[in-house]
Design a protein around this motif. Sequence first.
Motif, PDB file in Angstrom:
ATOM      1  N   ASP A   1       0.826  -1.204   0.000  1.00 20.62           N
ATOM      2  CA  ASP A   1       0.000   0.000   0.000  1.00 20.62           C
ATOM      3  C   ASP A   1       0.867   1.264   0.000  1.00 20.62           C
ATOM      4  N   TRP A   2       0.814   2.019  -1.103  1.00 12.26           N
ATOM      5  CA  TRP A   2       1.545   3.278  -1.180  1.00 12.26           C
ATOM      6  C   TRP A   2       1.082   4.255  -0.098  1.00 12.26           C
ATOM      7  N   ARG A   3      -0.204   4.220   0.235  1.00 13.20           N
ATOM      8  CA  ARG A   3      -0.748   5.167   1.205  1.00 13.20           C
ATOM      9  C   ARG A   3      -0.003   5.077   2.538  1.00 13.20           C
ATOM     10  N   LEU A   4       0.271   3.864   2.982  1.00 13.58           N
ATOM     11  CA  LEU A   4       0.952   3.678   4.265  1.00 13.58           C
ATOM     12  C   LEU A   4       2.392   4.173   4.202  1.00 13.58           C
ATOM     13  N   TRP A   5       3.073   3.925   3.080  1.00 13.49           N
ATOM     14  CA  TRP A   5       4.461   4.381   2.977  1.00 13.49           C
ATOM     15  C   TRP A   5       4.524   5.908   2.939  1.00 13.49           C
ATOM     16  N   LEU A   6       3.650   6.549   2.170  1.00 10.99           N
ATOM     17  CA  LEU A   6       3.638   8.012   2.093  1.00 10.99           C
ATOM     18  C   LEU A   6       3.358   8.623   3.464  1.00 10.99           C
ATOM     19  N   LEU A   7       2.496   7.963   4.233  1.00 10.94           N
ATOM     20  CA  LEU A   7       2.216   8.431   5.585  1.00 10.94           C
ATOM     21  C   LEU A   7       3.449   8.301   6.469  1.00 10.94           C
ATOM     22  N   ALA A   8       4.144   7.168   6.363  1.00 12.02           N
ATOM     23  CA  ALA A   8       5.358   6.951   7.157  1.00 12.02           C
ATOM     24  C   ALA A   8       6.452   7.938   6.787  1.00 12.02           C
ATOM     25  N   ALA A   9       6.506   8.340   5.514  1.00 20.72           N
ATOM     26  CA  ALA A   9       7.535   9.271   5.051  1.00 20.72           C
ATOM     27  C   ALA A   9       7.136  10.727   5.265  1.00 20.72           C
ATOM     28  N   GLY A  10       5.911  10.957   5.736  1.00 24.83           N
ATOM     29  CA  GLY A  10       5.456  12.319   5.974  1.00 24.83           C
ATOM     30  C   GLY A  10       5.203  13.105   4.710  1.00 24.83           C
ATOM     31  N   VAL A  11       4.816  12.415   3.642  1.00 30.77           N
ATOM     32  CA  VAL A  11       4.606  13.061   2.347  1.00 30.77           C
ATOM     33  C   VAL A  11       3.138  13.448   2.178  1.00 30.77           C
ATOM     34  N   LYS A  12       2.902  14.679   1.777  1.00 28.77           N
ATOM     35  CA  LYS A  12       1.560  15.157   1.479  1.00 28.77           C
ATOM     36  C   LYS A  12       1.510  15.650   0.037  1.00 28.77           C
ATOM     37  N   GLY A  13       0.320  15.691  -0.514  1.00 28.88           N
ATOM     38  CA  GLY A  13       0.161  16.209  -1.866  1.00 28.88           C
ATOM     39  C   GLY A  13       0.412  15.189  -2.955  1.00 28.88           C
ATOM     40  N   VAL A  14       0.556  13.903  -2.591  1.00 27.61           N
ATOM     41  CA  VAL A  14       0.736  12.835  -3.577  1.00 27.61           C
ATOM     42  C   VAL A  14      -0.454  11.895  -3.468  1.00 27.61           C
TER      43      VAL A  14
ATOM     44  N   ARG B   1      19.869  -2.736 -11.783  1.00 26.75           N
ATOM     45  CA  ARG B   1      18.708  -2.459 -12.643  1.00 26.75           C
ATOM     46  C   ARG B   1      17.700  -1.569 -11.930  1.00 26.75           C
ATOM     47  N   LEU B   2      17.724  -1.602 -10.607  1.00 27.50           N
ATOM     48  CA  LEU B   2      16.880  -0.743  -9.788  1.00 27.50           C
ATOM     49  C   LEU B   2      17.736  -0.030  -8.756  1.00 27.50           C
ATOM     50  N   VAL B   3      17.240   1.091  -8.277  1.00 25.43           N
ATOM     51  CA  VAL B   3      17.902   1.832  -7.198  1.00 25.43           C
ATOM     52  C   VAL B   3      16.842   2.263  -6.187  1.00 25.43           C
ATOM     53  N   LYS B   4      17.302   2.501  -4.961  1.00 23.41           N
ATOM     54  CA  LYS B   4      16.421   3.027  -3.914  1.00 23.41           C
ATOM     55  C   LYS B   4      16.655   4.530  -3.821  1.00 23.41           C
ATOM     56  N   PRO B   5      15.692   5.334  -4.238  1.00 20.88           N
ATOM     57  CA  PRO B   5      15.909   6.785  -4.204  1.00 20.88           C
ATOM     58  C   PRO B   5      15.864   7.377  -2.797  1.00 20.88           C
ATOM     59  N   PHE B   6      15.224   6.666  -1.853  1.00 18.78           N
ATOM     60  CA  PHE B   6      15.082   7.197  -0.489  1.00 18.78           C
ATOM     61  C   PHE B   6      15.462   6.120   0.531  1.00 18.78           C
ATOM     62  N   GLU B   7      15.780   6.558   1.729  1.00 22.26           N
ATOM     63  CA  GLU B   7      16.150   5.636   2.791  1.00 22.26           C
ATOM     64  C   GLU B   7      14.946   5.126   3.583  1.00 22.26           C
ATOM     65  N   VAL B   8      13.810   5.791   3.432  1.00 24.99           N
ATOM     66  CA  VAL B   8      12.638   5.431   4.232  1.00 24.99           C
ATOM     67  C   VAL B   8      12.093   4.070   3.798  1.00 24.99           C
ATOM     68  N   SER B   9      11.942   3.177   4.740  1.00 21.66           N
ATOM     69  CA  SER B   9      11.336   1.876   4.477  1.00 21.66           C
ATOM     70  C   SER B   9      10.427   1.537   5.648  1.00 21.66           C
ATOM     71  N   MET B  10       9.558   0.560   5.449  1.00 22.28           N
ATOM     72  CA  MET B  10       8.677   0.141   6.532  1.00 22.28           C
ATOM     73  C   MET B  10       8.531  -1.376   6.510  1.00 22.28           C
ATOM     74  N   PRO B  11       8.365  -1.993   7.664  1.00 23.57           N
ATOM     75  CA  PRO B  11       8.252  -3.456   7.702  1.00 23.57           C
ATOM     76  C   PRO B  11       6.931  -3.927   7.104  1.00 23.57           C
ATOM     77  N   ALA B  12       6.991  -5.018   6.391  1.00 21.98           N
ATOM     78  CA  ALA B  12       5.766  -5.618   5.860  1.00 21.98           C
ATOM     79  C   ALA B  12       5.069  -6.393   6.969  1.00 21.98           C
ATOM     80  N   SER B  13       3.766  -6.426   6.924  1.00 20.30           N
ATOM     81  CA  SER B  13       3.003  -7.132   7.955  1.00 20.30           C
ATOM     82  C   SER B  13       2.915  -8.627   7.671  1.00 20.30           C
ATOM     83  N   TRP B  14       3.275  -9.042   6.470  1.00 24.03           N
ATOM     84  CA  TRP B  14       3.237 -10.451   6.094  1.00 24.03           C
ATOM     85  C   TRP B  14       4.654 -11.002   5.949  1.00 24.03           C
TER      86      TRP B  14
END
Length: 223
Positions: free
Chosen positions: A116-129, A169-182
């Motif tokens: 869920d993108w919504r949960l990650w954006l909330l954890a990162a404190g991002v608004k307007g997305v 082939r991929l990069v992580k643009p940000f350091e913010v991550s969150m644990p998966a519940s599964w």
Amino acid sequence: TERLLARDRGGALTASVLPSFAAKWLVPRLGRFRQAHPEIDVRLSTDLSLSDFNRADVDVAIRYGQGSYPGLEAVRLMTEELFPVCSPELLRGDKPLRKPADLQYHTLLHDDFQVDWRLWLLAAGVKGVDPARGPTFTDSSMVIQAAVEGQGVALARSVLSASDLAAGRLVKPFEVSMPASWAYYLVYPPATRDSPKIVAFRTWLQAEARATYPDAHETVVAA
């Protein structure tokens, strides 16, 4: 029980596996199992639903969930984290990703499997997305491939994206991550827990999980 134990007389082990997990994690490592156990032929069957071990010709299954599989024994293999990933070209493009708020200029790629993108954006404190915009994929490996192709930013699962990150082939643009519940579980009927081929496969999977993710906590959930 007699039908389940009778399978031990064969030299094959049939594993029902999630398609994304098979493609991104299991298959690239399976050669090491063949080298260690040439007497066991592994047959992979990709499926999203939990197998009926009394009817299907399946010895073990690998599932992504919370460990609740009534009537079965479940061994937790790996937990994981969720974080955004994108192609190197997208990272350095016309709208570079320097901070999480820069996601407003990019397409969000969605995994329809409990990510869920919504949960990650909330954890990162991002608004307007808008967390709902962007294409959705029912298979996690397709989400990762779309990110590799530069089609947007995916909220990736660490287990499935590890090889593409390691290969660049991929990069992580940000350091913010969150644990998966599964988490990932190996499941099988209690009657076959001591089957030689299941013991061999379980032991090998646990060793591979430890080698990849040293902090993965292995637990056995009683049937």
